[in-house]
Design a protein around this motif. Structure first.
Motif, PDB file in Angstrom:
ATOM      1  N   ARG A 261       0.838  -1.241   0.022  1.00 50.05           N
ATOM      2  CA  ARG A 261      -0.139  -0.090  -0.084  1.00 50.05           C
ATOM      3  C   ARG A 261       0.831   1.409  -0.031  1.00 50.05           C
ATOM      4  O   ARG A 261       0.578   2.471  -0.484  1.00 50.05           O
ATOM      5  CB  ARG A 261      -1.039  -0.256   1.261  1.00 50.05           C
ATOM      6  CG  ARG A 261      -1.981  -1.089   1.064  1.00 50.05           C
ATOM      7  CD  ARG A 261      -3.245  -0.885   2.212  1.00 50.05           C
ATOM      8  NE  ARG A 261      -2.629  -1.020   3.509  1.00 50.05           N
ATOM      9  CZ  ARG A 261      -2.865  -2.250   4.001  1.00 50.05           C
ATOM     10  NH1 ARG A 261      -3.492  -3.242   3.451  1.00 50.05           N
ATOM     11  NH2 ARG A 261      -2.198  -2.519   5.173  1.00 50.05           N
ATOM     12  N   GLN A 262       1.866   1.316   0.756  1.00 50.81           N
ATOM     13  CA  GLN A 262       2.806   2.342   0.741  1.00 50.81           C
ATOM     14  C   GLN A 262       3.507   2.588  -0.785  1.00 50.81           C
ATOM     15  O   GLN A 262       3.517   3.675  -0.993  1.00 50.81           O
ATOM     16  CB  GLN A 262       3.957   2.239   1.750  1.00 50.81           C
ATOM     17  CG  GLN A 262       3.373   2.142   3.164  1.00 50.81           C
ATOM     18  CD  GLN A 262       4.447   1.973   4.214  1.00 50.81           C
ATOM     19  OE1 GLN A 262       5.825   1.902   3.701  1.00 50.81           O
ATOM     20  NE2 GLN A 262       4.213   1.825   5.306  1.00 50.81           N
ATOM     21  N   SER A 264       2.238   1.770  -3.567  1.00 52.53           N
ATOM     22  CA  SER A 264       1.161   2.335  -4.287  1.00 52.53           C
ATOM     23  C   SER A 264       0.881   3.559  -4.235  1.00 52.53           C
ATOM     24  O   SER A 264       0.857   4.528  -5.209  1.00 52.53           O
ATOM     25  CB  SER A 264      -0.098   1.284  -4.157  1.00 52.53           C
ATOM     26  OG  SER A 264      -1.102   1.791  -4.997  1.00 52.53           O
ATOM     27  N   SER A 265       0.890   4.028  -3.011  1.00 52.30           N
ATOM     28  CA  SER A 265       0.569   5.757  -2.573  1.00 52.30           C
ATOM     29  C   SER A 265       1.746   6.066  -3.237  1.00 52.30           C
ATOM     30  O   SER A 265       1.700   7.483  -3.806  1.00 52.30           O
ATOM     31  CB  SER A 265       0.679   5.708  -0.918  1.00 52.30           C
ATOM     32  OG  SER A 265       0.502   7.072  -0.839  1.00 52.30           O
ATOM     33  N   LEU A 266       3.020   5.827  -3.078  1.00 51.42           N
ATOM     34  CA  LEU A 266       4.292   6.445  -3.728  1.00 51.42           C
ATOM     35  C   LEU A 266       3.986   6.638  -4.972  1.00 51.42           C
ATOM     36  O   LEU A 266       4.441   7.721  -5.688  1.00 51.42           O
ATOM     37  CB  LEU A 266       5.544   5.732  -3.058  1.00 51.42           C
ATOM     38  CG  LEU A 266       6.888   6.374  -3.605  1.00 51.42           C
ATOM     39  CD1 LEU A 266       7.030   7.911  -3.035  1.00 51.42           C
ATOM     40  CD2 LEU A 266       7.988   5.493  -3.291  1.00 51.42           C
ATOM     41  N   ARG A 268       1.579   6.618  -6.924  1.00 49.89           N
ATOM     42  CA  ARG A 268       0.504   7.275  -7.397  1.00 49.89           C
ATOM     43  C   ARG A 268       0.669   8.975  -7.305  1.00 49.89           C
ATOM     44  O   ARG A 268       0.233   9.888  -7.801  1.00 49.89           O
ATOM     45  CB  ARG A 268      -0.962   7.194  -6.497  1.00 49.89           C
ATOM     46  CG  ARG A 268      -1.654   6.034  -7.114  1.00 49.89           C
ATOM     47  CD  ARG A 268      -3.037   5.846  -6.615  1.00 49.89           C
ATOM     48  NE  ARG A 268      -2.974   5.903  -5.068  1.00 49.89           N
ATOM     49  CZ  ARG A 268      -3.285   4.672  -4.468  1.00 49.89           C
ATOM     50  NH1 ARG A 268      -3.175   3.676  -5.122  1.00 49.89           N
ATOM     51  NH2 ARG A 268      -2.984   4.718  -3.012  1.00 49.89           N
ATOM     52  N   SER A 269       1.704   9.278  -6.003  1.00 49.72           N
ATOM     53  CA  SER A 269       1.979  10.783  -5.987  1.00 49.72           C
ATOM     54  C   SER A 269       3.035  11.150  -7.051  1.00 49.72           C
ATOM     55  O   SER A 269       3.265  12.428  -7.202  1.00 49.72           O
ATOM     56  CB  SER A 269       2.621  10.947  -4.572  1.00 49.72           C
ATOM     57  OG  SER A 269       3.793   9.881  -4.411  1.00 49.72           O
TER      58      SER A 269
END
Length: 329
Positions: A261-262, A264-266, A268-269
């Protein structure tokens, strides 16, 4: 401002602090300590006398001249369990008693209280590779101002292999050693905290022109080298992350949903580099640069051609005066 020539043994030290405090260090403190050390070292080693030192001096005196110790106080504020170190000021050191000049300290404290009424003395700073027994004596002498002072130590020795900042923050704790309670230094972690004014100042200092007369090309090379190092480090970290995900996909290591999840969040940013808008903007800027280069080349060719025509006219005009012919242009 510098200490005497004698050296002290390293004091006992615990691996880490157990106070639970969070320390935030501002870049201005590191700049002040570095500037203080550089000025004192330059005063002790003037360029004219640098080649004449060492004829009758001992090795300890030579080491003192090369790496003098400087002392000062750090000021800031504490909010709950967070200690923020904002600024610092220099102190005078008495080599005969190995203590700080208290009258000078009190005067500086009064002056800073008028300018920064919300700040108070959090501790002191010095330079060196490690904390010594003499440092503990100075540390205890400041406990009447702050019952739990901190000690900021800057190591001026250059170590190109070290990636962390050469700054260590110590706290003092009581530990029982050989049945005797003693006050020892303990390491504590810290983070770098900056405000907008400090970021502008640090950026200005980083872009100052070298004193040896470095040109703009030298500054550009240093700037590009910094960008290259940053990109290289980013590439190495992305490579490590990629190898970790590949190993997780193959089943070599257990799958961790929180880490996925981390990641994936990175991702997307990050800005999308494969979108149609990116290609359109990139091609537009690329074509603009090519057009500017093309126009500059045409201008240069026209200027060279004009010089050739002028020289030809001058030479042909001389021949026409002799033979009676007219000029070419």
């Amino acid at each position: 401002m510098t200490s005497a020539g004698k050296t002290s043994r390293a004091t006992s030290m615990a691996p880490s602090s157990s106070s639970g405090l969070t320390f935030k260090l501002h870049p201005l403190v590191m700049l002040n300590i570095s500037d203080h050390f550089t000025r004192v070292k330059t005063q002790l080693n003037p360029p004219a006398a640098s080649c004449a030192t060492g004829n009758g001096s001992s090795n300890a005196d030579a080491m003192l001249l090369q790496n003098p110790r400087v002392y000062g106080c750090v000021i800031g504020l504490q909010s709950g369990r967070t200690v923020e170190i904002f600024n610092s000021f220099e102190l005078l050191f008495d080599p005969t008693t190995d203590t700080l000049d208290r009258s000078f300290l009190e005067k500086k404290q009064e002056l800073y209280k008028k300018v920064f009424p919300n700040f108070y003395i959090l501790g002191w700073y010095s330079t060196g590779s490690e904390a010594t027994e003499s440092d503990m004596h100075i540390h205890k002498a400041l406990m009447d101002i702050n019952e739990s002072p901190i000690y900021v130590l800057l190591n001026p020795a250059m170590n190109h292999a070290q990636k962390d900042l050469p700054v260590t923050i110590y706290e003092s704790e009581f530990h029982v050693i050989d049945g005797i309670p003693q006050s020892i230094f303990v390491h504590t972690s810290y983070t770098i905290e900056t405000v907008e004014a400090e970021r502008i100042s640090v950026d200005h200092v980083a872009h100052l022109k070298p004193s040896d007369g470095g040109s703009a090309a030298t500054q550009l090379a240093a700037h590009l080298t910094g960008i290259h190092s940053a990109i290289k480090m980013l590439h190495s970290r992305i490579k490590v992350l990629y190898q970790y995900l590949v190993s997780m996909q193959k089943g070599d290591i257990p799958c961790e949903n929180s880490l996925l999840r981390q990641v994936s969040s990175l991702l997307r940013s990050l800005p999308a580099a494969e979108s149609e808008q990116f290609h359109e903007n990139f091609l537009m800027e690329y074509n603009d640069k090519l057009l500017m280069s093309y126009l500059a080349m045409i201008t240069n060719c026209a200027s060279n051609m004009n010089e050739v025509v002028d020289k030809f006219n001058i030479a042909y005009d001389r021949n026409s005066r002799r033979g009676g012919r007219t000029a070419f242009m």
